[in-house]
Design a protein around this motif. Structure first.
Motif, PDB file in Angstrom:
ATOM      1  N   VAL A 200     -15.684 -80.634  41.332  1.00  0.00           N
ATOM      2  CA  VAL A 200     -14.434 -81.272  41.290  1.00  0.00           C
ATOM      3  C   VAL A 200     -13.563 -80.214  42.074  1.00  0.00           C
ATOM      4  CG1 VAL A 200     -12.057 -82.248  40.380  1.00  0.00           C
ATOM      5  CG2 VAL A 200     -14.324 -82.566  39.523  1.00  0.00           C
ATOM      6  N   ALA A 201     -12.851 -80.256  43.197  1.00  0.00           N
ATOM      7  CA  ALA A 201     -12.186 -79.135  44.054  1.00  0.00           C
ATOM      8  C   ALA A 201     -10.814 -79.032  43.414  1.00  0.00           C
ATOM      9  CB  ALA A 201     -11.965 -79.478  45.312  1.00  0.00           C
ATOM     10  N   ASP A 202     -10.352 -77.852  43.390  1.00  0.00           N
ATOM     11  CA  ASP A 202      -9.046 -77.502  42.989  1.00  0.00           C
ATOM     12  C   ASP A 202      -8.605 -78.154  41.475  1.00  0.00           C
ATOM     13  OD1 ASP A 202      -6.370 -76.523  42.933  1.00  0.00           O
ATOM     14  OD2 ASP A 202      -5.709 -77.912  44.461  1.00  0.00           O
ATOM     15  N   CYS A 203      -9.279 -77.895  40.515  1.00  0.00           N
ATOM     16  CA  CYS A 203      -8.788 -78.404  39.187  1.00  0.00           C
ATOM     17  C   CYS A 203      -7.778 -77.771  38.660  1.00  0.00           C
ATOM     18  CB  CYS A 203     -10.220 -77.936  38.278  1.00  0.00           C
ATOM     19  SG  CYS A 203     -11.821 -78.742  38.563  1.00  0.00           S
ATOM     20  N   SER A 204      -7.024 -78.791  38.084  1.00  0.00           N
ATOM     21  CA  SER A 204      -5.790 -78.340  37.177  1.00  0.00           C
ATOM     22  C   SER A 204      -6.393 -77.850  35.926  1.00  0.00           C
ATOM     23  CB  SER A 204      -4.769 -79.489  37.011  1.00  0.00           C
ATOM     24  OG  SER A 204      -5.797 -80.668  36.221  1.00  0.00           O
ATOM     25  N   GLN A 205      -5.193 -77.482  35.245  1.00  0.00           N
ATOM     26  CA  GLN A 205      -5.665 -76.689  34.057  1.00  0.00           C
ATOM     27  C   GLN A 205      -6.441 -77.759  33.085  1.00  0.00           C
ATOM     28  OE1 GLN A 205      -5.485 -73.704  33.330  1.00  0.00           O
ATOM     29  NE2 GLN A 205      -6.700 -74.133  31.529  1.00  0.00           N
ATOM     30  N   ALA A 206      -5.915 -79.152  32.742  1.00  0.00           N
ATOM     31  CA  ALA A 206      -6.530 -79.959  31.932  1.00  0.00           C
ATOM     32  C   ALA A 206      -8.004 -80.458  32.391  1.00  0.00           C
ATOM     33  CB  ALA A 206      -5.670 -81.470  31.826  1.00  0.00           C
ATOM     34  N   GLU A 207      -8.207 -80.465  33.815  1.00  0.00           N
ATOM     35  CA  GLU A 207      -9.413 -80.567  34.234  1.00  0.00           C
ATOM     36  C   GLU A 207     -10.310 -79.354  34.113  1.00  0.00           C
ATOM     37  OE1 GLU A 207      -8.098 -83.655  38.031  1.00  0.00           O
ATOM     38  OE2 GLU A 207      -8.649 -81.484  38.301  1.00  0.00           O
ATOM     39  N   GLU A 208      -9.901 -78.103  34.164  1.00  0.00           N
ATOM     40  CA  GLU A 208     -10.705 -76.987  34.135  1.00  0.00           C
ATOM     41  C   GLU A 208     -11.187 -76.966  32.686  1.00  0.00           C
ATOM     42  OE1 GLU A 208      -9.950 -72.417  34.365  1.00  0.00           O
ATOM     43  OE2 GLU A 208      -9.362 -73.552  36.070  1.00  0.00           O
ATOM     44  N   ASN A 209     -10.361 -77.401  31.621  1.00  0.00           N
ATOM     45  CA  ASN A 209     -10.633 -77.206  30.229  1.00  0.00           C
ATOM     46  C   ASN A 209     -11.873 -78.098  29.909  1.00  0.00           C
ATOM     47  OD1 ASN A 209      -8.584 -75.630  29.772  1.00  0.00           O
ATOM     48  ND2 ASN A 209      -7.054 -77.176  29.156  1.00  0.00           N
ATOM     49  N   VAL A 210     -12.403 -79.341  30.779  1.00  0.00           N
ATOM     50  CA  VAL A 210     -13.149 -79.990  30.245  1.00  0.00           C
ATOM     51  C   VAL A 210     -14.600 -79.725  31.305  1.00  0.00           C
ATOM     52  CG1 VAL A 210     -11.871 -81.902  29.426  1.00  0.00           C
ATOM     53  CG2 VAL A 210     -12.702 -81.629  31.792  1.00  0.00           C
ATOM     54  N   SER A 211     -14.212 -78.635  32.092  1.00  0.00           N
ATOM     55  CA  SER A 211     -15.266 -78.360  33.156  1.00  0.00           C
ATOM     56  C   SER A 211     -16.344 -77.373  32.404  1.00  0.00           C
ATOM     57  CB  SER A 211     -14.984 -77.662  34.375  1.00  0.00           C
ATOM     58  OG  SER A 211     -13.896 -78.655  35.026  1.00  0.00           O
ATOM     59  N   SER A 212     -17.760 -77.825  32.638  1.00  0.00           N
ATOM     60  CA  SER A 212     -18.731 -76.862  32.086  1.00  0.00           C
ATOM     61  C   SER A 212     -18.865 -75.593  32.849  1.00  0.00           C
ATOM     62  CB  SER A 212     -19.963 -77.473  31.928  1.00  0.00           C
ATOM     63  OG  SER A 212     -20.444 -77.981  33.287  1.00  0.00           O
ATOM     64  N   SER A 213     -18.478 -75.448  34.123  1.00  0.00           N
ATOM     65  CA  SER A 213     -18.682 -74.511  35.046  1.00  0.00           C
ATOM     66  C   SER A 213     -17.375 -74.409  36.164  1.00  0.00           C
ATOM     67  CB  SER A 213     -19.876 -74.313  35.752  1.00  0.00           C
ATOM     68  OG  SER A 213     -20.250 -73.246  36.599  1.00  0.00           O
ATOM     69  N   THR A 214     -17.328 -73.168  36.671  1.00  0.00           N
ATOM     70  CA  THR A 214     -16.104 -72.862  37.592  1.00  0.00           C
ATOM     71  C   THR A 214     -16.825 -72.029  38.701  1.00  0.00           C
ATOM     72  OG1 THR A 214     -15.191 -71.136  36.278  1.00  0.00           O
ATOM     73  CG2 THR A 214     -14.225 -73.371  36.016  1.00  0.00           C
ATOM     74  N   MET A 215     -16.284 -72.178  39.868  1.00  0.00           N
ATOM     75  CA  MET A 215     -16.563 -71.276  40.997  1.00  0.00           C
ATOM     76  C   MET A 215     -15.459 -71.052  41.852  1.00  0.00           C
ATOM     77  SD  MET A 215     -19.365 -71.733  43.983  1.00  0.00           S
ATOM     78  CE  MET A 215     -21.095 -71.590  42.805  1.00  0.00           C
ATOM     79  N   ILE A 216     -15.303 -69.772  42.249  1.00  0.00           N
ATOM     80  CA  ILE A 216     -14.213 -69.301  43.360  1.00  0.00           C
ATOM     81  C   ILE A 216     -14.946 -68.814  44.593  1.00  0.00           C
ATOM     82  CG2 ILE A 216     -12.180 -68.272  43.631  1.00  0.00           C
ATOM     83  CD1 ILE A 216     -11.619 -67.942  40.665  1.00  0.00           C
ATOM     84  N   ILE A 217     -14.581 -69.075  45.768  1.00  0.00           N
ATOM     85  CA  ILE A 217     -15.197 -68.577  46.937  1.00  0.00           C
ATOM     86  C   ILE A 217     -13.869 -68.383  47.886  1.00  0.00           C
ATOM     87  CG2 ILE A 217     -16.412 -69.155  49.073  1.00  0.00           C
ATOM     88  CD1 ILE A 217     -18.292 -70.342  47.634  1.00  0.00           C
TER      89      ILE A 217
END
Length: 268
Positions: A200-217
């Motif tokens: 999922v691109a450009d996650c909000s904080q609520a979406e990031e809380n349920v994400s199992s992994s994040t990536m920044i490029i």
């Protein structure tokens, strides 16, 4: 002697008790994204370079605190400002290459997931180094020997930690262009989060809380070069490759928005 006198030193509880209601974390993807975006779509971007106030041009030219360039970047509920100073005399006088330093700070009222202090925290110092590594490859530091370029970033409002870092990179790039710093290319950044098996691109904080992994490029489209990449969480090789390709495509779209914003600021 028995007595029915009430002990007035204690606070008597109510005769009827009610079970408290606990709030439960809801899945932000249960009925689609809250802002109706697709999974590969970033939030609307607004950018402005130069002094944020029209009265700033009336300040005295002798002011030592005047920034060489500045920018304001807004992406959804994320708001970031950046001021660039330099090139100016560096801390080391015997270097053939210039240096780029970044100071990243959250405003005390900017974060919803953590209480911030006016004192610079350890995570802010870590993010400052991340921004330096992401932006420095794009600057022609060999053109500024013995000089130093400083960028001061302030997060006014944050909605997603990874997305805020990506927004800070975009804001610094715009401020460097406004300052007239020679660069190989502008750096565009984007963040993604892994929800179940989908990126999922450009996650909000609520979406990031349920994400199992994040990536920044951070990416330079004209040079086709990735300047910085950071991933948190475990993913398979195929998932990582998919995230990199998708994130690069998102960076190209953000880069086009940055270019249009910079062109508009020049024509004003």
């Amino acid at each position: 002697m028995a007595t029915n006198a009430m002990d007035r030193r204690r606070i008597n509880g109510p005769q009827r008790t009610v079970e408290p209601i606990y709030s439960k974390d809801t899945d932000p993807f249960a009925s689609g994204r809250k802002d109706s975006r697709s999974l590969d779509q970033v939030r609307p971007i607004y950018m402005k370079t130069g002094p944020l106030s029209t009265q700033a041009n009336d300040l005295s030219a002798s002011s030592a605190a005047a920034a060489s360039g500045s920018a304001f970047y807004e992406q959804g509920n994320i708001r970031v400002s950046c001021a660039v100073y330099g090139p100016r005399q560096g801390r080391k006088s015997n270097t053939r290459m210039g240096s780029f330093d970044c100071d990243f700070r959250y405003a005390p009222f900017s974060c919803s997931w953590k209480k911030r202090s006016h004192v610079r925290g350890a995570d802010e110092k870590e993010i400052s180094l991340m921004l330096e590594h992401a932006i420095a490859p794009a600057i022609r530091l060999d053109a500024y020997p013995k000089a130093c370029i400083d960028a001061f970033v302030t997060v006014i409002e944050s909605d997603g930690k990874s997305a805020t870092i990506a927004a800070a990179i975009n804001c610094i790039s715009a401020a460097l262009v406004d300052a007239g710093i020679e660069m190989y290319d502008s750096v565009a950044a984007c963040s993604m989060g892994l929800w179940e098996s989908q990126w999922v691109a450009d996650c909000s904080q609520a979406e990031e809380n349920v994400s199992s992994s994040t990536m920044i490029i951070a990416y330079m489209p004209s040079a086709d070069e990735v300047t910085y990449m950071l991933q948190h969480g475990k993913t398979s090789p195929d998932q990582t490759d998919q995230a990199v390709q998708t994130c690069i495509n998102m960076c190209t779209r953000v880069y086009a928005v940055l270019c249009r914003g910079l062109q508009a600021s020049i024509s004003e």
